[in-house]
Structures are given as structure tokens and as C-alpha cells.
Enzyme design. Structure first.
Site, PDB file in Angstrom:
ATOM      1  CB  SER A 266      -0.900   0.003   1.228  1.00 44.51           C
ATOM      2  OG  SER A 266      -0.136   0.315   2.366  1.00 44.51           O
ATOM      3  CE  LYS A 267      -2.762   6.228  -1.936  1.00 51.78           C
ATOM      4  NZ  LYS A 267      -3.934   6.979  -1.691  1.00 51.78           N
ATOM      5  NE  ARG A 268       0.452   0.435   5.920  1.00 51.50           N
ATOM      6  CZ  ARG A 268       1.070  -0.720   5.991  1.00 51.50           C
ATOM      7  NH1 ARG A 268       2.240  -0.815   6.591  1.00 51.50           N
ATOM      8  NH2 ARG A 268       0.535  -1.800   5.464  1.00 51.50           N
TER       9      ARG A 268
END
Ligand code: GLU
Length: 472
Positions: free
Chosen positions: A242-244
Site C-alpha cells: 500500500s501507500k505506506r
């Protein structure tokens, strides 16, 4: 004739998972001399944007994933979907349902209260000998697919193996909303059918859609494609990507200085393998790629491996190409590249030492901008012992031929005369010339600079010596 497609919904960027799906679909078509089709699933008007479409096209272009047909846009195919809906209504494989939203909510509520799974109860579904209610005038109808009531829908997934779903688990899916607009699964079916798709390669977040799509395809008398559902990609930490995890969009890899060849090679190994082969060209990949060697388990992202591959590809990329890639990065930073020192020479000197194009631009910048060495580095490497040696070296530069060997010889002479070790001269030279403690071999480094620049930058040592601690 193999026909595959990539069917992104343009709601954001082309992310790593999407890029891998595209890569595998593309490679499968290439391997079998088939066709690869790009289809933009833009029916969700609220979420689809032209920028997102462009981001997908840019991402595919950057990766080198060329398509043979398309891009087709679902929003441009509305009349076709309407025709098919009419055909299904006429054939009895779809029917109008006049149940309003409120009524449906009520039904769901009641089912939930009874501990049942909420689902459409088939009240408008035509059955032999069933008398349907009279359509209410005020409620616009939706169109539902008449899903088979009995039996199972099964397919041999080319990645996951056999999957079977009981038809009793499947609702009569709404294929057209009350305003006549077709729904997602229906559009996919009509497109896969019309486009003659033989192999649907996509993320396994679509596994739940597949039995519905197969049933509709069968009702249409269409050939059902083969399905290969790719497992998800996990981040370095084993969590869903994910963006993380940093780069969400493929183009961020471009920004971060990765080469498309390295990213493609890296993506190819996310869930697919060919023995122990780690490094291969896309040409080679297209010769090898098959669906049998896709693992059904999740693939884990490994940034270190990507960096390693990128470094490898950087070493293999010819200087002219690197010049074309690094030049604009320097320009974007406001660095003017002049003929002297030669950017080609700088690149050749550093290409083995960096992992991405930005690092290459970082080191090149040092040559064109007079970066101020940090005071603490100067203090660390300049001393009353090294200064006289530096002076001697600087003075000697005027009389030698401007090449690494002669410069190296001068360095050796100076350290020998002062009875010191090589780093005592090499380190202050590095810091004075580049502001960095780590550089390639110092003689080669110096040879890349014009002589006048070296002399000028070394003169800083005098200024430091005059007033220690003050800015140079
Ligand atoms: N549009 C879907 C997505 O972006 C893919 C649909 C498909 O491949 O069937 O996830």
C-alpha cells in the site's frame, strides 16, 4: 490465437500490482504471438479521471508494454451494452425487476434479523408457471441476470487450480441500473466476449466476480476464456502493499531514478519464476513466460533486490543512453551541464558505484556546481601536516599531463616526500573537490575535472588555513 487484455480502472495511478498484471498479460500474448489489448474500465464516472487514464498510458509506455489493440474505453461502448441487455431480456436470460431501493433494504433487514445472508429473493424472476406481480408504474426497473438456480459454476484457474461455487450462493446480479446504465461485471463480460479474450490474467481480488461473469458468458453463448488470478503483492514487511510502502505509482520509480528494464525484470519475478534466473531481458522473458510457473502464494516485495537489479542495469546501459537520462535530471535541478567536465566521463567514472539515476545526478552535480564542503569535513581532513603536502600537489598540477596516471604519480610523489600514507592526501583532495568523503579513485576523479577547476577548488585549503572554522 491468444488474446489477452489489461483492463485497468482509471481511478488513480498505475500501481505496482497493476503493472505486474499488465506485464504478465502482455508477456503471455507476446510469447504466443497473440494480441494484447488495453481496455480502460472507466464506467465509474465519479472515480475515473482523464489524468488517471493518462497515468496508466504513461506507466505502460514507460515500462515498454505496447498493446496491439485499444485503448478501448467502456464509456464509448454504452450502446453496445444496451443492445446485449435487450438481447438477454428477449432471450429470457435477464429480466426486469421493479423492486425499489427501499423495498430491497427492507428485505435485507428482515433477512438479517432472521440470521440469514441478505440477498435478492427472486420476486421478479420469471419461472415456469409463476405469476409475476403487475409492474408498478412509479418504480423504474433494473435488469437482473437470471443466474442458474442449481448446480455449480467451476473453472480451472491457471494459477489457483479448480474453483467451484454453488449457484445457490449467487444472487441474480443487477446488470443494468434503473437509469439504464450497465454495471461493472456485465461490461467486463461483454468486452471479454466482443474482444475475443482467450486468457483473462488479473488480480485475485476479482476471483469473486469470475463465477458471475462465467454464468453470464454462458447465457450469451460466448466462449468462456481461461482465467489466471494472480496473488497479491505484499510489501517488504509482509503486509499488503500500500501507500505506506512508498512507491505506489510506477512512475514514482521513474522519478526515483529506476530504469524501466530493471523494474520490468523485477516485476517479472514477483510471483513467477524460471528456475533460478533473476536477471533477464524482456525479450527473454517473453520467450520464457508461462502461466504454469506462477505461484499461487503471495509475492513479497523486496526493495533491496530491486536496487540490486537497478544497479546491474545501470552498469549495462551504454553511456549515450545514460547521458540522455541523467541530463534532464540535472536540468530539472537547475544545473547547467557544460562541455567541461564531460558528463560522459563523469557517468563512466561513477556508474559502477550508484544504484539509481538520481544518485548519478547527485554526483554529477558536484562537478558543475561549486558545492561548499562542510566545515567539519575540512577540519577533519586538513591539518598542519597535510596542508604543505596539498600545496605541493596543487603546485605540481600545472606541469603534468592531464590524465589519471600522471595525476596518480604526482599524488604518490607528494605522499612519499612527506612520509605519509595515501589517504592523508586523497581524503582532503576528495573533500575539497567534491565535498564528499567517498568518491571513485582520486586520480581518475581529478582527471575528469578541468585543470583550472581543480586548482581553484584546492585553493580553498589556503582560505581554511588562514582562518580556521570560517566559511571557505
Ligand atoms: N478494472 C479492473 C481493475 O482495475 C480489472 C477488471 C478485470 O481485469 O477483469 O481492477
Amino acid at each position: 490465437m491468444i488474446r489477452t487484455r489489461f483492463a485497468p480502472s482509471p481511478t488513480g495511478f498505475l500501481h505496482v500490482g497493476g503493472a505486474r498484471t499488465a506485464l504478465f498479460s502482455w508477456a503471455y500474448a507476446r510469447r504466443h504471438a497473440g494480441s494484447f489489448i488495453l481496455r480502460v474500465e472507466d464506467t465509474d464516472l465519479a472515480r475515473s479521471t482523464p489524468q488517471a487514464v493518462q497515468a496508466i498510458l504513461d506507466g505502460m509506455n514507460w515500462l515498454g508494454l505496447d498493446y496491439d489493440e485499444g485503448p478501448f474505453y467502456q464509456t464509448q461502448r454504452m450502446s453496445r451494452y444496451r443492445v446485449v441487455i435487450e438481447q438477454m431480456l428477449a432471450a429470457g436470460s435477464a429480466y426486469r425487476c421493479y423492486m425499489g431501493a427501499e423495498e430491497l433494504d427492507q428485505l435485507r433487514e428482515t433477512q438479517r434479523a432472521q440470521g440469514l445472508k441478505p440477498r435478492y429473493d427472486g420476486r421478479w424472476r420469471p419461472e415456469p408457471d409463476k405469476v409475476l406481480p403487475t409492474p408498478p408504474a412509479a418504480v423504474p426497473a433494473v435488469v437482473r441476470f437470471r443466474n442458474p438456480a442449481a448446480g455449480v459454476v467451476a473453472w480451472d484457474d491457471l494459477v489457483k487450480g479448480r474453483i467451484e461455487i454453488a449457484n445457490s450462493e449467487l444472487d441474480d446480479l443487477v446488470i443494468a441500473r434503473a437509469d439504464g446504465s450497465p454495471t461493472y461485471n456485465f461490461c467486463v463480460v461483454v468486452d471479454d466476449w466482443d474482444m475475443g479474450i482467450t486468457h483473462v490474467i488479473r488480480g485475485d481480488d476479482h476471483v469473486n466476480n469470475t463465477p458471475r461473469q462465467i454464468n453470464i458468458l454462458r447465457a450469451l453463448g460466448a466462449q468462456v476464456p481461461l482465467y489466471a488470478h494472480l496473488s497479491m503483492i505484499l510489501g517488504d514487511d509482509g503486509q499488503k502493499l500500500s501507500k505506506r510502502h512508498g512507491a505506489v505509482s510506477v512512475m514514482q520509480y521513474d522519478e526515483a531514478g529506476y530504469l524501466p528494464a530493471a523494474v520490468c525484470n523485477y516485476l517479472a519475478r514477483l510471483g513467477w519464476s524460471h528456475g533460478d534466473d533473476e536477471v533477464f531481458s524482456m525479450q527473454q522473458f517473453c520467450q520464457w513466460f508461462d502461466l504454469d510457473h506462477i505461484t499461487p502464494s503471495a509475492a513479497q516485495f523486496n526493495s533491496e533486490k530491486l536496487n540490486w537489479l537497478n544497479a546491474h542495469y545501470l552498469r549495462r546501459t551504454d553511456t549515450a543512453r545514460l547521458l540522455a537520462l541523467v541530463g534532464p535530471r540535472l536540468a530539472a535541478r537547475g544545473v547547467t551541464v557544460t562541455a567541461e567536465p564531460s558528463l560522459a566521463a563523469i557517468i563512466e567514472l561513477h556508474r559502477e558505484r550508484v544504484t539509481n539515476l538520481n544518485e548519478l545526478a547527485d554526483v554529477a552535480e558536484v562537478f558543475y556546481r561549486d558545492l561548499q564542503p562542510k566545515a567539519e569535513l575540512l577540519a577533519k581532513h586538513l591539518s598542519s601536516e597535510t596542508l604543505p603536502m596539498l600545496r605541493e600537489f596543487a603546485a605540481g598540477l600545472a606541469g603534468i599531463s592531464w590524465e589519471a596516471a600522471a595525476i596518480g604519480a604526482l599524488i604518490k610523489q607528494c605522499v612519499a616526500r612527506h612520509g605519509l600514507k595515501m589517504p592523508r592526501l586523497a581524503m582532503p583532495l576528495r573533500v575539497l573537490l567534491t565535498g564528499l568523503e567517498q568518491t571513485p579513485s582520486v586520480d581518475a576523479l581529478i582527471a575528469v575535472f578541468p585543470r583550472s577547476v581543480v586548482i581553484e577548488r584546492l585553493a580553498r585549503a589556503e582560505r581554511v588555513a588562514v582562518s580556521p572554522g570560517s566559511p571557505v
